[in-house]
Design an enzyme around this catalytic site. Structure first.
Site, PDB file in Angstrom:
ATOM      1  CE  LYS A 126      27.373  -5.868 -11.096  1.00  0.00           C
ATOM      2  NZ  LYS A 126      27.456  -5.301 -12.444  1.00  0.00           N
ATOM      3  N   GLY A 179      22.613   4.248 -18.448  1.00  0.00           N
ATOM      4  CA  GLY A 179      22.969   3.560 -19.703  1.00  0.00           C
ATOM      5  C   GLY A 179      21.982   2.463 -20.091  1.00  0.00           C
ATOM      6  CG  ASP A 215      20.870   4.284  -8.713  1.00  0.00           C
ATOM      7  OD1 ASP A 215      21.395   4.826  -7.720  1.00  0.00           O
ATOM      8  OD2 ASP A 215      21.461   3.465  -9.441  1.00  0.00           O
ATOM      9  CB  ALA A 224      22.219   6.393 -11.160  1.00  0.00           C
ATOM     10  N   PRO A 225      23.968   6.103 -13.979  1.00  0.00           N
ATOM     11  CG  PRO A 225      25.551   7.031 -15.428  1.00  0.00           C
ATOM     12  CD  PRO A 225      25.357   5.911 -14.438  1.00  0.00           C
ATOM     13  CB  SER A 279      26.665   0.397 -17.978  1.00  0.00           C
ATOM     14  OG  SER A 279      27.565   0.396 -16.958  1.00  0.00           O
TER      15      SER A 279
HETATM   16  N1  SAM Z   1      23.201   0.290 -15.348  1.00  0.00           N
HETATM   17  C1  SAM Z   1      23.717   1.609 -14.987  1.00  0.00           C
HETATM   18  C2  SAM Z   1      24.028   2.357 -16.257  1.00  0.00           C
HETATM   19  O1  SAM Z   1      23.965   1.745 -17.339  1.00  0.00           O
HETATM   20  O2  SAM Z   1      24.299   3.559 -16.203  1.00  0.00           O
HETATM   21  C3  SAM Z   1      24.941   1.497 -14.106  1.00  0.00           C
HETATM   22  C4  SAM Z   1      24.623   0.902 -12.788  1.00  0.00           C
HETATM   23  S1  SAM Z   1      25.921   0.941 -11.650  1.00  0.00           S
HETATM   24  C5  SAM Z   1      26.923  -0.381 -12.143  1.00  0.00           C
HETATM   25  C6  SAM Z   1      25.176   0.312 -10.214  1.00  0.00           C
HETATM   26  C7  SAM Z   1      24.116   1.235  -9.640  1.00  0.00           C
HETATM   27  O3  SAM Z   1      23.379   0.491  -8.682  1.00  0.00           O
HETATM   28  C8  SAM Z   1      24.691   2.447  -8.897  1.00  0.00           C
HETATM   29  O4  SAM Z   1      24.198   3.635  -9.482  1.00  0.00           O
HETATM   30  C9  SAM Z   1      24.171   2.283  -7.467  1.00  0.00           C
HETATM   31  O5  SAM Z   1      23.748   3.514  -6.904  1.00  0.00           O
HETATM   32  C10 SAM Z   1      22.978   1.371  -7.671  1.00  0.00           C
HETATM   33  N2  SAM Z   1      22.576   0.584  -6.497  1.00  0.00           N
HETATM   34  C11 SAM Z   1      23.337  -0.262  -5.743  1.00  0.00           C
HETATM   35  N3  SAM Z   1      22.587  -0.792  -4.757  1.00  0.00           N
HETATM   36  C12 SAM Z   1      21.342  -0.278  -4.911  1.00  0.00           C
HETATM   37  C13 SAM Z   1      20.131  -0.447  -4.212  1.00  0.00           C
HETATM   38  N4  SAM Z   1      20.050  -1.251  -3.149  1.00  0.00           N
HETATM   39  N5  SAM Z   1      19.053   0.223  -4.642  1.00  0.00           N
HETATM   40  C14 SAM Z   1      19.103   1.038  -5.722  1.00  0.00           C
HETATM   41  N6  SAM Z   1      20.224   1.238  -6.415  1.00  0.00           N
HETATM   42  C15 SAM Z   1      21.341   0.591  -6.012  1.00  0.00           C
END
Ligand code: SAM
Length: 355
Positions: free
Chosen positions: A306, A225, A241, A222-223, A189
């Site tokens: 999205k 990026g 996260d 998370a994780p 990501s």
């Molecule tokens: N941008 C991240 C990276 O580059 O590694 C990847 C993010 S991943 C697509 C989406 C993240 O959003 C997940 O880790 C999920 O746990 C988190 N997430 C979804 N809803 C959330 C919320 N209400 N509060 C905090 N984190 C949330």
């Protein structure tokens, strides 16, 4: 050969031709020119046809690639050439270029990003070398020209001959910046935020707005990026996260991990950057981004929306309107730039800030 001068060629993500066409039609509707789109699903390109050359010039003046979300590139078509002979394609491509009477700084032969057209990459490369050599010989290349020639092969026998003003078009062939995955980054990501910073900001803005010592918040981090992109610029990040963050990032001393709900978290002091990659309904994300902007919790933001399965263009318009209205309501003015990046799938990426 069909001479044009009244149509435009846009490249887009395959499968998003409908959205790209809708967006061009919406821009044209504001000019009341009566243009229409020709597109084929999964072809990775859209032709937008205006009634005459005058309407096309008006369209060219008011519609910029920079303002379009779904078009990776926008070119003005000089001619469409069909039936390119296998043994000498160049011979058929040269007459429309000569007829344009313009000299070009450069010439690119490219193909759309579709499965079928991608197979033409080798042909594009070999033709490109021959074309440049020929154009130089015929003095059709001028290093001071503000224009670039584009030849888009949609199959081995068919090409659009087109042109673009260099300053007003995407600086990458096919409108795609080719980025290498940085091996230290915790997720792929990371390329999305890197591409967003590269395409939604210019070099001067990157220098002014991304400085060591700045502060940031990453919602849905998370994780890590996206956090990695900020931390590598020595920006301190609060990563929000419930999921685990990359240990290397935590060890960097620049990242604080907060296990909290990204839709509820609010910073104690305004931050320079808030980035958000939470997978949620776009309108819900847009509403939260609006709160951050309207309340002045961040100076700049980059976030992902999205897209739903249907009415994706309408959803983008709706989200933008919602954020604009909420920011307007508190007497602020916002800058908004959005794009479906190469690294975006069913989503778009937005940069916004309060002016
Ligand atoms: N941008 C991240 C990276 O580059 O590694 C990847 C993010 S991943 C697509 C989406 C993240 O959003 C997940 O880790 C999920 O746990 C988190 N997430 C979804 N809803 C959330 C919320 N209400 N509060 C905090 N984190 C949330």
């Amino acid at each position: 050969m069909t001479a044009s001068g009244r149509s435009f060629l846009a490249y887009c993500r395959p499968g998003f031709e409908g959205e790209c066409a809708q967006e061009l039609a919406a821009a044209d509707a504001e000019l009341a020119s009566g243009g229409f789109a020709r597109s084929q699903r999964n072809s990775g390109h859209v032709e937008f046809v205006l009634p005459d050359a005058q309407a096309a010039t008006r369209f060219a003046r008011s519609v910029s690639w920079r303002d379009l979300v779904f078009a990776r590139q926008l070119l003005r078509v000089i001619a469409k050439v069909e039936g390119l002979p296998r043994e000498d394609r160049l011979a058929s491509l040269l007459p429309p270029i000569q007829s344009s009477a313009r000299r070009y700084k450069d010439a690119w032969i490219e193909s759309p990003d579709s499965d079928a057209a991608r197979e033409l990459a080798g042909l594009c490369r070999s033709l490109n070398n021959a074309l440049i050599a020929r154009m130089k010989r015929e003095q059709m290349i001028d290093p001071t020209s503000a224009f670039r020639l584009h030849i888009c092969l949609t199959d081995a026998q068919t090409a659009f001959v087109a042109e673009a003003e260099i300053a007003e078009s995407s600086p990458w062939p096919g409108g795609i910046p080719r980025l290498r995955f940085p091996s230290a980054a915790p997720s792929r990501s990371t390329l999305k935020l890197e591409e967003a910073l590269l395409t939604l900001l210019d070099a001067d803005e990157r220098e002014r707005w991304l400085k060591p010592g700045m502060t940031g918040v990453d919602l849905g981090a998370a994780p890590g990026g996206w956090t990695w992109q900020l931390a590598r610029r020595s920006i301190s990040v609060t990563a929000v996260d419930n999921g685990p963050m990359d240990q290397g990032l935590l060890d960097s001393g620049l990242v604080t991990h907060l296990r909290a709900d990204g839709f509820r978290y609010q910073p104690q002091n305004p931050v320079d950057w808030m980035v958000c990659d939470m997978v949620e309904q776009p309108i819900k994300v847009a509403a939260r981004m609006a709160e951050w902007l309207a309340n002045g919790w961040c100076r700049h933001t980059i976030f992902n929306l999205k897209l739903p399965m249907k009415k994706r263009f309408d959803e983008v318009v709706l989200c933008r309107r919602l954020v604009e209205e909420r920011v307007d309501a508190v007497g602020k003015r916002m800058q908004w730039r959005a794009r479906q990046l190469y690294h975006d799938r069913e989503e778009i990426t937005v940069f916004a800030r309060i002016r």
